[in-house]
Motif scaffolding. Structure first.
Motif, PDB file in Angstrom:
ATOM      1  N   THR A  21       1.993  -0.178  -4.995  1.00 54.29           N
ATOM      2  CA  THR A  21       0.942  -0.658  -5.721  1.00 54.29           C
ATOM      3  C   THR A  21       0.561  -1.727  -6.172  1.00 54.29           C
ATOM      4  OG1 THR A  21       1.352   1.867  -6.069  1.00 54.29           O
ATOM      5  CG2 THR A  21      -0.149   0.669  -8.125  1.00 54.29           C
ATOM      6  N   ALA A  22       1.515  -2.308  -7.233  1.00 48.63           N
ATOM      7  CA  ALA A  22       1.449  -3.848  -7.791  1.00 48.63           C
ATOM      8  C   ALA A  22       0.566  -4.623  -7.315  1.00 48.63           C
ATOM      9  CB  ALA A  22       2.740  -3.693  -8.098  1.00 48.63           C
ATOM     10  N   LEU A  23       1.826  -5.065  -5.899  1.00 45.65           N
ATOM     11  CA  LEU A  23       0.716  -5.671  -4.697  1.00 45.65           C
ATOM     12  C   LEU A  23      -1.394  -5.128  -4.392  1.00 45.65           C
ATOM     13  CD1 LEU A  23       3.398  -5.920  -2.096  1.00 45.65           C
ATOM     14  CD2 LEU A  23       3.509  -8.044  -4.098  1.00 45.65           C
ATOM     15  N   THR A  24      -0.652  -4.675  -4.739  1.00 47.70           N
ATOM     16  CA  THR A  24      -3.340  -3.889  -4.634  1.00 47.70           C
ATOM     17  C   THR A  24      -3.308  -4.199  -5.662  1.00 47.70           C
ATOM     18  OG1 THR A  24      -1.906  -1.889  -2.776  1.00 47.70           O
ATOM     19  CG2 THR A  24      -3.777  -2.001  -4.000  1.00 47.70           C
ATOM     20  N   GLU A  25      -2.693  -4.414  -6.747  1.00 47.75           N
ATOM     21  CA  GLU A  25      -3.481  -4.665  -8.040  1.00 47.75           C
ATOM     22  C   GLU A  25      -4.098  -5.949  -7.726  1.00 47.75           C
ATOM     23  OE1 GLU A  25      -0.919  -3.248 -11.024  1.00 47.75           O
ATOM     24  OE2 GLU A  25      -1.570  -0.806 -11.067  1.00 47.75           O
ATOM     25  N   ILE A  26      -3.103  -6.915  -7.595  1.00 45.03           N
ATOM     26  CA  ILE A  26      -2.444  -8.591  -7.136  1.00 45.03           C
ATOM     27  C   ILE A  26      -3.856  -8.534  -6.518  1.00 45.03           C
ATOM     28  CG2 ILE A  26      -1.691 -10.589  -6.068  1.00 45.03           C
ATOM     29  CD1 ILE A  26       1.002  -9.532  -7.395  1.00 45.03           C
ATOM     30  N   PHE A  27      -3.878  -7.988  -5.351  1.00 45.39           N
ATOM     31  CA  PHE A  27      -5.011  -8.556  -3.994  1.00 45.39           C
ATOM     32  C   PHE A  27      -5.872  -8.195  -4.386  1.00 45.39           C
ATOM     33  CE2 PHE A  27      -7.789  -6.886  -0.939  1.00 45.39           C
ATOM     34  CZ  PHE A  27      -7.773  -7.814  -0.461  1.00 45.39           C
TER      35      PHE A  27
END
Length: 63
Positions: A21-27
């Protein structure tokens, strides 16, 4: 990956070695910085990868 459906132009690509989820938020935060996405609907693949040919489950979201 973000693609313009009218022109098939790649708008933004970011590769990660894992999915969280954290990487999705960064993207999405990086995508919003680069493009006007106020009227955009995103399709998110929420299915678990499988080798039996099960189709993906695409869920529309807006940010």
């Amino acid at each position: 990956m973000s693609v313009d459906p009218k022109s098939s132009e790649l708008l933004y690509i970011r590769l990660f070695s894992t999915t969280t989820t954290a990487l999705t938020e960064i993207f999405f935060s990086e995508l919003v910085e680069r493009h006007n996405v106020s009227d955009t609907v995103f399709l998110v693949d929420e299915s678990t990868p499988s080798s039996d040919g099960t189709p993906s489950v695409w869920t529309p979201i807006s940010i």
